[in-house]
Design a protein around this motif. Sequence first.
Motif, PDB file in Angstrom:
ATOM      1  N   ARG A  99     -17.785  -2.340  -9.850  1.00 18.59           N
ATOM      2  CA  ARG A  99     -16.660  -1.785 -10.581  1.00 18.59           C
ATOM      3  C   ARG A  99     -17.146  -0.620 -11.421  1.00 18.59           C
ATOM      4  NH1 ARG A  99     -14.372  -6.379 -14.232  1.00 18.59           N
ATOM      5  NH2 ARG A  99     -13.306  -4.653 -15.280  1.00 18.59           N
ATOM      6  N   LYS A 101     -15.400   0.678 -14.344  1.00 16.20           N
ATOM      7  CA  LYS A 101     -15.087   0.655 -15.765  1.00 16.20           C
ATOM      8  C   LYS A 101     -14.836  -0.763 -16.244  1.00 16.20           C
ATOM      9  CE  LYS A 101     -12.820   5.178 -15.586  1.00 16.20           C
ATOM     10  NZ  LYS A 101     -11.551   5.915 -15.808  1.00 16.20           N
ATOM     11  N   GLY A 102     -15.116  -0.963 -17.525  1.00 17.41           N
ATOM     12  CA  GLY A 102     -14.782  -2.224 -18.153  1.00 17.41           C
ATOM     13  C   GLY A 102     -15.642  -3.357 -17.663  1.00 17.41           C
ATOM     14  N   TRP A 103     -15.361  -4.537 -18.247  1.00 18.78           N
ATOM     15  CA  TRP A 103     -16.114  -5.714 -17.845  1.00 18.78           C
ATOM     16  C   TRP A 103     -15.310  -6.987 -18.084  1.00 18.78           C
ATOM     17  CZ3 TRP A 103     -19.005  -8.475 -15.155  1.00 18.78           C
ATOM     18  CH2 TRP A 103     -19.382  -9.753 -15.581  1.00 18.78           C
ATOM     19  N   ASN A 104     -15.215  -7.785 -17.062  1.00 15.23           N
ATOM     20  CA  ASN A 104     -14.842  -9.189 -17.157  1.00 15.23           C
ATOM     21  C   ASN A 104     -15.291  -9.812 -15.845  1.00 15.23           C
ATOM     22  OD1 ASN A 104     -12.664  -9.020 -15.145  1.00 15.23           O
ATOM     23  ND2 ASN A 104     -11.540  -7.906 -16.705  1.00 15.23           N
ATOM     24  N   ARG A 106     -13.505 -11.365 -13.584  1.00 16.09           N
ATOM     25  CA  ARG A 106     -12.449 -11.588 -12.602  1.00 16.09           C
ATOM     26  C   ARG A 106     -12.693 -10.791 -11.324  1.00 16.09           C
ATOM     27  NH1 ARG A 106      -6.565 -11.036 -14.071  1.00 16.09           N
ATOM     28  NH2 ARG A 106      -7.158  -8.860 -14.354  1.00 16.09           N
ATOM     29  N   ALA A 108     -10.599  -9.867  -9.190  1.00 19.95           N
ATOM     30  CA  ALA A 108      -9.544  -8.877  -8.976  1.00 19.95           C
ATOM     31  C   ALA A 108      -9.850  -7.543  -9.635  1.00 19.95           C
ATOM     32  CB  ALA A 108      -8.218  -9.422  -9.502  1.00 19.95           C
ATOM     33  N   ASP A 109     -10.733  -7.539 -10.618  1.00 20.05           N
ATOM     34  CA  ASP A 109     -11.063  -6.303 -11.331  1.00 20.05           C
ATOM     35  C   ASP A 109     -12.289  -5.591 -10.785  1.00 20.05           C
ATOM     36  OD1 ASP A 109      -9.950  -7.840 -14.399  1.00 20.05           O
ATOM     37  OD2 ASP A 109      -8.867  -6.516 -13.025  1.00 20.05           O
ATOM     38  N   PHE A 110     -12.875  -6.139  -9.739  1.00 21.71           N
ATOM     39  CA  PHE A 110     -13.950  -5.441  -9.030  1.00 21.71           C
ATOM     40  C   PHE A 110     -13.305  -4.746  -7.833  1.00 21.71           C
ATOM     41  CE2 PHE A 110     -18.153  -6.779 -10.683  1.00 21.71           C
ATOM     42  CZ  PHE A 110     -17.728  -7.650 -11.676  1.00 21.71           C
ATOM     43  N   GLY A 111     -13.408  -3.422  -7.777  1.00 14.48           N
ATOM     44  CA  GLY A 111     -12.664  -2.682  -6.772  1.00 14.48           C
ATOM     45  C   GLY A 111     -13.408  -2.370  -5.489  1.00 14.48           C
TER      46      GLY A 111
END
Length: 123
Positions: A99, A101-104, A106, A108-111
């Motif tokens: 990914r 940007k950002g971090w968590n 999940r 779903a947030d890795f593109g």
Amino acid sequence: QVQLVESGGGLVQVGGSLRLSCEVSGRTFSSLTVGWFRQVAGKERVLVAALNLNGYTIYYDESVKERFTISRNDAKTMAFLQMNNLKTEDTGLYYCAAREKGWNSRAADFGIWGQGTQVTVSS
């Protein structure tokens, strides 16, 4: 276009080791957070380890702490997951994901995702 290709999965006995590799093309990991996810049939992908763009480890799932190590090479073109003292519950399809940007944790947030590599731990 950024692509990830995993390798290194296989069949191993309980207590054995495997090293998964993830090669990136189109960019380097100097601008990406990279994670390794595990998926078993019928369940969601679960993050097991993550490394931020500065090369610092930012996450290990409790189930793999002290046994798995995430790292990358100096060229920042490869990421690795060293898996030691493997257990049957480590069995699954392992994905490399990234990914920007950002971090968590999940999925779903890795593109960006690789195709996955199967790890089977037998007793």
